[in-house]
Design an enzyme around this catalytic site. Sequence first.
Site, mmCIF file in Angstrom:
data_model
loop_
_atom_site.group_PDB
_atom_site.id
_atom_site.type_symbol
_atom_site.label_atom_id
_atom_site.label_comp_id
_atom_site.label_asym_id
_atom_site.label_seq_id
_atom_site.Cartn_x
_atom_site.Cartn_y
_atom_site.Cartn_z
ATOM 1 N N SER A 234 0.843 -1.196 0.000
ATOM 2 C CA SER A 234 0.000 0.000 0.000
ATOM 3 C C SER A 234 0.878 1.245 0.000
ATOM 4 O O SER A 234 2.018 1.215 0.488
ATOM 5 C CB SER A 234 -0.891 0.017 1.260
ATOM 6 N N TYR B 182 -1.418 -0.238 10.270
ATOM 7 C CA TYR B 182 -1.626 -0.793 8.932
ATOM 8 C C TYR B 182 -0.430 -0.463 8.042
ATOM 9 O O TYR B 182 0.129 -1.334 7.366
ATOM 10 C CB TYR B 182 -2.911 -0.228 8.341
#
Length: 259
Positions: free
Chosen positions: A139, A149
């Site tokens: 990501s 995350y």
Amino acid sequence: MPYRALVTGASAGLGTELARQLAALRVNLVLVARDRARLERLAHVLRSRYLVDVEVLAADLTDPVALDTVATRLADREAPVDILINNAGFGVYAGFEASDIADERRMHELLSWVPLRLAHAAVPGMLERGSGWIMNVASVAAFTPTGTYGAAKSAAVSLSRSLNIRYRRRGVRVTALCPGLLATEFHERMGEDHLPSLPRIAWADTTRVAREGLRALYRGRAVVVSDWRYRLGRIGIAVIPNRLLERLGTADASLDEPR
């Protein structure tokens, strides 16, 4: 003989699109996700539309026994897997001070440990055959301080770069695909209140992201940011002072890449 790809998180979103594009290239598939019914429906569509062989392997990759089952499939020399796509993932929306530590652990295992475990199972056979491809879906959050995350995704990027450097000359190419926001079920699974209120231009096209990722994997690029708007953002991140980047990162940690 045709290639075979194993795709985790194949039942929805980017995983489904990656599986579809691989099938369109006449690549046989092993589809992995928790929901067997959804996998079977997808497998039926891909078999009938693209005339490829599709296996279904229902597994919760945060369960050690299920993870070992998938790793064993990857290590099978009789029906080798040439392409590994580590795509499965989820996010924890709650702030670090309020999140459930069990959820944090499951997320980190799925985003960081699982790609390592499955790559470890796949690489020896790929080296023996002198070819193989591994894509770890990371990501753009990996490049900014956007919470746990982003921390887990940065591990996937680092792993991809390391393995690509180590094994590319021996025929095994490893790529970290780093998308931005995608219009998939990722945020919906966390509830409607967690959908970011952003203009349409902020959302990347899943078809384009999958296509760019597979192209980068074939070419052996260690890291690819997709699509163009996030590539521009990545350039901006590189020149922003760390203190300002840290402030931006803590302003809203909910904009993690959805799959």
